[in-house]
Design an enzyme around this catalytic site. Structure first.
Site, PDB file in Angstrom:
ATOM      1  N   LYS A  92     -10.177 -58.044 -64.333  1.00 14.94           N
ATOM      2  CA  LYS A  92      -9.418 -58.778 -63.906  1.00 14.94           C
ATOM      3  C   LYS A  92      -9.127 -60.405 -65.151  1.00 14.94           C
ATOM      4  O   LYS A  92     -10.132 -60.784 -65.873  1.00 14.94           O
ATOM      5  CB  LYS A  92     -10.052 -59.230 -62.431  1.00 14.94           C
ATOM      6  N   ARG A 143     -15.115 -50.711 -59.575  1.00  9.60           N
ATOM      7  CA  ARG A 143     -14.198 -49.797 -59.107  1.00  9.60           C
ATOM      8  C   ARG A 143     -13.502 -50.757 -60.454  1.00  9.60           C
ATOM      9  O   ARG A 143     -13.603 -51.633 -60.851  1.00  9.60           O
ATOM     10  CB  ARG A 143     -13.351 -51.482 -57.807  1.00  9.60           C
TER      11      ARG A 143
END
Length: 299
Positions: A234, A268
């Site tokens: 991210k 995840r």
């Protein structure tokens, strides 16, 4: 091995999700990401074609993933709107083919009740909702079908732009939101043993917010439900390290291990094989599992 218990008080720590059983007191589940979208922020559409999406999911399980998360609508506001029928057409065929190929847990990344129901009919076990069960009807679908749910924090939800998100105390506000949405889930008839929470790193949050969430993650895991973190590659990792999208693996692994130590139990991720190795090592150091091939030579 007795091991160290880092997250006491997990609600229903031993859970059967789909066809697999997990003990979240001493086990971390690895969720692989398969986005059947043309604009996913990391894959950039590489798994948009049906055969590519199925192959990626099967490979992830072969690499050690316990779980595959299949999505057809990105979170980003920088995308064209698609209707319910198109989202179903994207996810249901992938789910059906992956279900036929593996006993791994399958979740559908959606906030729409019609998509969730179609995905469950195709073989999904979990509704992974980045909208926090705010869309009318989605909690009821979970309750009626017996699916597990991932309740995620975001301010705007998928496809909605939030400019300059601000918080007085991001961790406290995220925790309050998750408690309220869990209460909504319970009132809708979803069992407590079906609920997972996710603080939503980088979802309507800047780098400082996501770092603070990671630093104080134990305040989220203390809510009591198994906590999922979706940190993989991210922007907060990229901005922290000044690394482009394709060079964030080490930062992702570090952030994931820190999250495990603070109570996270589901990761995840994009890079399954590297995550499996780092997680199994972390579990062994904590005393949750033994070495796979220990040497008994003391010479």
């Amino acid at each position: 091995m007795s091991g160290e218990k880092l997250s006491p008080g997990i609600i229903s720590p031993v859970r059967r999700i789909g066809r697999r059983e997990f003990d979240f007191e001493r086990q971390v589940a690895i969720m692989a990401i398969v986005n059947r979208t043309p604009n996913s922020f990391h894959d950039q559409g590489r798994t948009f074609e049906l055969d590519h999406a199925v192959a990626a999911a099967v490979k992830a399980v072969d690499d050690g993933a316990d779980w595959v998360d299949i999505g057809g609508f990105a979170f980003s506001a920088a995308q064209a709107h698609i209707g319910v029928a198109e989202e179903i057409d994207r996810v249901s065929p992938v789910i059906a083919r992956v279900r036929a190929a593996t006993d791994a847990v399958i979740s559908v990344d959606t906030h729409r009740p019609e998509v969730a129901r179609a995905a469950i009919e195709a073989g999904a076990d979990v509704i992974n909702d980045t909208n926090g069960l705010r869309e009318p009807g989605v909690a009821e679908v979970a309750a009626q079908t017996g699916a597990s749910v991932v309740v995620t924090h975001s301010l705007g939800g998928p496809g909605r732009r939030v400019l300059r998100p601000s918080y007085d105390d991001v961790v406290a506000e995220v925790a309050d939101y998750l408690r309220e949405r869990v209460s909504h889930a319970l009132k809708a008839g979803i069992g407590a043993d079906k609920i997972i929470i996710d603080p939503g790193h980088d979802l309507n949050k800047n780098t400082f917010h996501s770092l603070e969430l990671t630093r104080r993650l134990e305040e989220i895991t203390a809510i009591g439900y198994p906590t999922l973190v979706a940190l993989s590659n991210k922007d907060f990792i990229g901005e922290t390290l000044d690394r482009p999208q394709g060079e964030r693996k080490e930062g992702t692994i570090a952030a994931n291990v820190i999250s495990i130590l603070k109570g996270a139990r589901i990761l995840r991720v994009h890079d399954v094989a590297a995550t499996v190795a780092s997680v199994r090592m972390t579990e062994a150091v904590l005393g949750w599992r033994g070495p796979v091939a220990p040497s008994h030579n003391l010479a």
